[in-house]
Design an enzyme around this catalytic site. Structure first.
Site, PDB file in Angstrom:
ATOM      1  N   PRO A  27       1.122  -1.408   0.293  1.00  0.00           N
ATOM      2  CA  PRO A  27       0.115   0.306  -0.236  1.00  0.00           C
ATOM      3  C   PRO A  27       0.602   1.316  -0.373  1.00  0.00           C
ATOM      4  O   PRO A  27       2.127   1.527   1.019  1.00  0.00           O
ATOM      5  CB  PRO A  27      -0.896  -0.381   1.477  1.00  0.00           C
ATOM      6  CG  PRO A  27      -0.083  -1.040   2.669  1.00  0.00           C
ATOM      7  CD  PRO A  27       0.606  -2.126   0.811  1.00  0.00           C
ATOM      8  N   GLN A 103      -6.767  -1.525   1.210  1.00  0.00           N
ATOM      9  CA  GLN A 103      -6.338  -1.024   2.406  1.00  0.00           C
ATOM     10  C   GLN A 103      -7.321   0.384   2.734  1.00  0.00           C
ATOM     11  O   GLN A 103      -8.017   1.292   2.175  1.00  0.00           O
ATOM     12  CB  GLN A 103      -5.036  -0.515   2.446  1.00  0.00           C
ATOM     13  CG  GLN A 103      -4.549   0.116   4.221  1.00  0.00           C
ATOM     14  CD  GLN A 103      -3.109   0.104   4.156  1.00  0.00           C
ATOM     15  OE1 GLN A 103      -3.103   1.398   3.966  1.00  0.00           O
ATOM     16  NE2 GLN A 103      -2.143  -0.531   4.665  1.00  0.00           N
ATOM     17  N   TYR A 183      -1.087   4.619  13.160  1.00  0.00           N
ATOM     18  CA  TYR A 183      -2.623   5.369  12.663  1.00  0.00           C
ATOM     19  C   TYR A 183      -3.344   4.729  13.596  1.00  0.00           C
ATOM     20  O   TYR A 183      -3.084   4.847  14.680  1.00  0.00           O
ATOM     21  CB  TYR A 183      -3.092   5.019  11.433  1.00  0.00           C
ATOM     22  CG  TYR A 183      -2.192   5.903  10.686  1.00  0.00           C
ATOM     23  CD1 TYR A 183      -2.277   7.248   9.957  1.00  0.00           C
ATOM     24  CD2 TYR A 183      -1.745   5.032   9.559  1.00  0.00           C
ATOM     25  CE1 TYR A 183      -1.493   7.366   9.643  1.00  0.00           C
ATOM     26  CE2 TYR A 183      -0.308   5.725   8.730  1.00  0.00           C
ATOM     27  CZ  TYR A 183      -0.761   7.347   8.153  1.00  0.00           C
ATOM     28  OH  TYR A 183       0.462   7.877   7.531  1.00  0.00           O
ATOM     29  N   ARG A 230      -2.658  -5.182   8.531  1.00  0.00           N
ATOM     30  CA  ARG A 230      -1.234  -5.111   8.512  1.00  0.00           C
ATOM     31  C   ARG A 230      -0.888  -4.903   9.401  1.00  0.00           C
ATOM     32  O   ARG A 230      -1.399  -3.035  10.374  1.00  0.00           O
ATOM     33  CB  ARG A 230      -0.802  -4.292   7.684  1.00  0.00           C
ATOM     34  CG  ARG A 230       0.571  -3.442   6.888  1.00  0.00           C
ATOM     35  CD  ARG A 230       0.212  -2.584   6.080  1.00  0.00           C
ATOM     36  NE  ARG A 230       1.927  -3.038   5.333  1.00  0.00           N
ATOM     37  CZ  ARG A 230       2.582  -1.950   4.355  1.00  0.00           C
ATOM     38  NH1 ARG A 230       2.335  -0.807   4.826  1.00  0.00           N
ATOM     39  NH2 ARG A 230       3.730  -2.906   4.007  1.00  0.00           N
ATOM     40  N   ARG A 270      13.287  -2.503  10.363  1.00  0.00           N
ATOM     41  CA  ARG A 270      14.515  -1.759   9.799  1.00  0.00           C
ATOM     42  C   ARG A 270      13.978  -0.355   8.724  1.00  0.00           C
ATOM     43  O   ARG A 270      14.385   0.468   8.706  1.00  0.00           O
ATOM     44  CB  ARG A 270      14.751  -2.883   9.105  1.00  0.00           C
ATOM     45  CG  ARG A 270      14.252  -3.482   8.127  1.00  0.00           C
ATOM     46  CD  ARG A 270      15.046  -4.270   7.600  1.00  0.00           C
ATOM     47  NE  ARG A 270      14.324  -5.489   6.437  1.00  0.00           N
ATOM     48  CZ  ARG A 270      14.564  -6.114   5.566  1.00  0.00           C
ATOM     49  NH1 ARG A 270      15.926  -6.069   5.483  1.00  0.00           N
ATOM     50  NH2 ARG A 270      13.893  -6.767   4.567  1.00  0.00           N
ATOM     51  N   ALA A 300       7.441  -6.963   4.857  1.00  0.00           N
ATOM     52  CA  ALA A 300       7.054  -5.461   4.102  1.00  0.00           C
ATOM     53  C   ALA A 300       8.137  -5.288   4.547  1.00  0.00           C
ATOM     54  O   ALA A 300       8.417  -4.934   6.218  1.00  0.00           O
ATOM     55  CB  ALA A 300       5.905  -5.484   4.049  1.00  0.00           C
ATOM     56  N   GLY A 302      12.200  -2.810   2.231  1.00  0.00           N
ATOM     57  CA  GLY A 302      13.264  -2.930   2.477  1.00  0.00           C
ATOM     58  C   GLY A 302      13.838  -4.265   1.259  1.00  0.00           C
ATOM     59  O   GLY A 302      15.052  -4.358   1.755  1.00  0.00           O
ATOM     60  N   GLY A 323       7.146  -1.893  -1.396  1.00  0.00           N
ATOM     61  CA  GLY A 323       6.504  -0.115  -1.855  1.00  0.00           C
ATOM     62  C   GLY A 323       7.242  -0.163  -2.451  1.00  0.00           C
ATOM     63  O   GLY A 323       6.818   0.463  -4.511  1.00  0.00           O
TER      64      GLY A 323
HETATM   65  C1  FMN Z   1       4.656   6.932  -0.869  1.00  0.00           C
HETATM   66  C2  FMN Z   1       4.647   5.452  -0.042  1.00  0.00           C
HETATM   67  C3  FMN Z   1       3.332   5.918   0.734  1.00  0.00           C
HETATM   68  C4  FMN Z   1       3.094   4.711   1.479  1.00  0.00           C
HETATM   69  N1  FMN Z   1       2.019   4.793   2.075  1.00  0.00           N
HETATM   70  C5  FMN Z   1       1.508   3.941   2.777  1.00  0.00           C
HETATM   71  C6  FMN Z   1       0.087   3.276   2.819  1.00  0.00           C
HETATM   72  O1  FMN Z   1      -0.860   3.988   2.413  1.00  0.00           O
HETATM   73  N2  FMN Z   1      -0.164   2.477   4.051  1.00  0.00           N
HETATM   74  C7  FMN Z   1       1.026   1.715   4.915  1.00  0.00           C
HETATM   75  O2  FMN Z   1       0.563   0.543   5.592  1.00  0.00           O
HETATM   76  N3  FMN Z   1       1.927   1.921   4.276  1.00  0.00           N
HETATM   77  C8  FMN Z   1       2.231   2.874   3.588  1.00  0.00           C
HETATM   78  N4  FMN Z   1       3.402   2.990   3.195  1.00  0.00           N
HETATM   79  C9  FMN Z   1       4.770   2.525   3.408  1.00  0.00           C
HETATM   80  C10 FMN Z   1       4.577   1.015   2.431  1.00  0.00           C
HETATM   81  O3  FMN Z   1       3.479  -0.371   2.935  1.00  0.00           O
HETATM   82  C11 FMN Z   1       6.511   0.300   2.584  1.00  0.00           C
HETATM   83  O4  FMN Z   1       5.460  -0.625   4.348  1.00  0.00           O
HETATM   84  C12 FMN Z   1       7.403   0.605   3.220  1.00  0.00           C
HETATM   85  O5  FMN Z   1       7.677   1.190   1.289  1.00  0.00           O
HETATM   86  C13 FMN Z   1       8.346   0.270   3.155  1.00  0.00           C
HETATM   87  O6  FMN Z   1       8.703  -1.451   2.339  1.00  0.00           O
HETATM   88  P1  FMN Z   1       9.971  -0.881   0.518  1.00  0.00           P
HETATM   89  O7  FMN Z   1      11.144  -0.407   1.529  1.00  0.00           O
HETATM   90  O8  FMN Z   1       8.991  -2.247   0.104  1.00  0.00           O
HETATM   91  O9  FMN Z   1       9.280   0.748  -0.053  1.00  0.00           O
HETATM   92  C14 FMN Z   1       3.997   4.048   2.103  1.00  0.00           C
HETATM   93  C15 FMN Z   1       5.471   4.086   2.020  1.00  0.00           C
HETATM   94  C16 FMN Z   1       5.884   4.930   1.213  1.00  0.00           C
HETATM   95  C17 FMN Z   1       6.947   5.166   0.295  1.00  0.00           C
END
Ligand code: FMN
Length: 366
Positions: A27, A103, A183, A230, A270, A300, A302, A323
């Site tokens: 998300p 979500q 949240y 989540r 992390r 999820a 990193g 993400g």
């Molecule tokens: C631009 C952006 C918006 C995000 N919005 C949400 C969100 O709406 N809901 C959520 O649970 N996590 C949100 N996240 C967290 C991501 O789902 C994810 O957990 C986080 O980016 C780490 O994963 P990654 O290393 O693959 O980016 C967001 C992350 C980014 C970068």
């Protein structure tokens, strides 16, 4: 490792859904909704581009009421117009053979009076902290919040149930409760933000009550096997904290285990919210929660292709959500399959903007 042997690209069943691979779209709030909080045409295109045959996408958080948003530009799921607009997203994703969960989140204290008709943001208790939120006037300091009265809670739970009904009407394959990143639901669960002394605070059981009422509401609409949750144990986004995250999240996961959920979605500590990886940290949260939760776990935070493969091979997670990498690589599963190079994401386009660095990242071309 050849892609043929990658567990990441092998099939798995999640609830009643047969998925062709385990690369999940995490998300991500991108603040590009229309003025009435409907998902925009740009968003339809974004999700269409990232839907691969047999894959699973989770949407950015959608809000069950006008005043539950913490950011202007975040989408809603509280009017019939939202249902119609989300249908375009689900149709586009399904046309490509993929699945999509919505979500659903109330942003709680991470909000501002300008986003809710001048009303103060809500939280389980008043625990002052500072952040910035995105309003009509750009990024501004958050507003002081107020504690929810006991008799306000049933209506709040009902708003989540109605959002789940609307998500079903909009053609989603399931819903995910956003119980992460500080949240509203998360602030009930963790004791740094829940100082209540009534039926929703104090003991672990009482702190878990509100999130579990939301899960019950979702399951009453969808059946538990199309509901995901989540969590972000030890996450710090939104100044969230708990004096004993292992006890809190172990207990919560155990309670969730009883439902037969579609999945538990775990953010590794992390990654601090949307910030970059804390160097050298290994994923530990999914490994820990595996002791309490028997159903599918999505890890999820990193991950790259190799890190994802490692956690799957260890058996500590069943799927991995990406993400930032998905934001800039619309064909991420195919790139993993062929070990193609990855495009770097553009943080400056994460929150708000137009198609630039949103829907103009091309699929890989040799
Ligand atoms: C631009 C952006 C918006 C995000 N919005 C949400 C969100 O709406 N809901 C959520 O649970 N996590 C949100 N996240 C967290 C991501 O789902 C994810 O957990 C986080 O980016 C780490 O994963 P990654 O290393 O693959 O980016 C967001 C992350 C980014 C970068």
């Amino acid at each position: 490792m050849t892609s043929r042997t990658l567990k990441l690209l092998s099939p798995i069943k999640v609830g009643p859904l047969h998925l062709a691979h385990r690369v999940v779209h995490a998300p991500m709030t991108r603040l590009r909704s229309d003025a009435d909080d409907s998902p925009s045409a740009m968003m339809v295109e974004y999700y269409r581009q990232r839907s691969s045959e047999g894959g699973l996408l989770i949407t950015e958080s959608a809000h069950p009421s006008y005043d539950s948003r913490g950011y202007i530009g975040a989408p809603g799921i509280y009017t019939d117009r939202h249902v119609e607009a989300w249908k375009k997203v689900t149709d586009a994703v399904h046309a490509n053979g993929a699945r999509i969960f919505m979500q659903i989140a109330h942003d709680g204290r991470q909000s501002h009076v300008d986003l809710s008709w001048g009303n103060a943001p809500i939280a389980p208790s008043v625990v002052p902290y500072e952040t910035t939120v995105f309003t009509q006037n750009g990024w501004v300091p958050n507003s002081p919040h107020r504690a929810l009265a006991l008799d306000e809670i049933p209506a709040l739970v009902e708003s989540f149930r109605q959002a789940a009904v609307r998500a079903k009407e909009a053609g989603f394959d399931g819903v995910e409760l956003h119980n992460a990143n500080g949240y509203l639901a998360d602030t009930f669960l963790q004791d740094g933000t829940n100082r209540r002394t009534d039926a929703y605070g104090g003991t672990l059981e009482k702190r878990a009550r509100f999130p579990l009422e939301l899960v019950d509401a979702f399951a009453s609409v969808w059946g538990a096997d199309r509901v995901g949750v989540r969590v972000s144990p030890s996450g710090r986004w939104g100044a969230i904290s708990d004096s004993n995250p292992q006890a809190t999240f172990g207990y919560f996961a155990e309670r969730l285990n009883a439902y037969g959920l579609a999945y538990l979605h775990v953010i590794e500590p992390r990654v601090m919210g949307t910030e970059t990886l804390v160097e050298g940290e290994a994923p530990v949260a999914a490994t820990f929660l595996r002791n309490f939760f028997d159903g599918p776990i999505i890890a999820a935070g990193g991950f790259d292709r190799d890190g994802a493969e490692q956690i799957l091979q260890r058996g500590d997670a069943d799927l991995v959500a990406f993400g930032r990498l998905f934001s800039s690589n619309p064909d991420l599963p195919q790139r993993f399959r062929h070990d193609h190079p990855l495009a770097h994401y553009r943080r400056e386009a994460f929150w708000g903007g137009d198609e630039r660095w949103y829907t103009d990242f091309p699929a890989f071309a040799a």
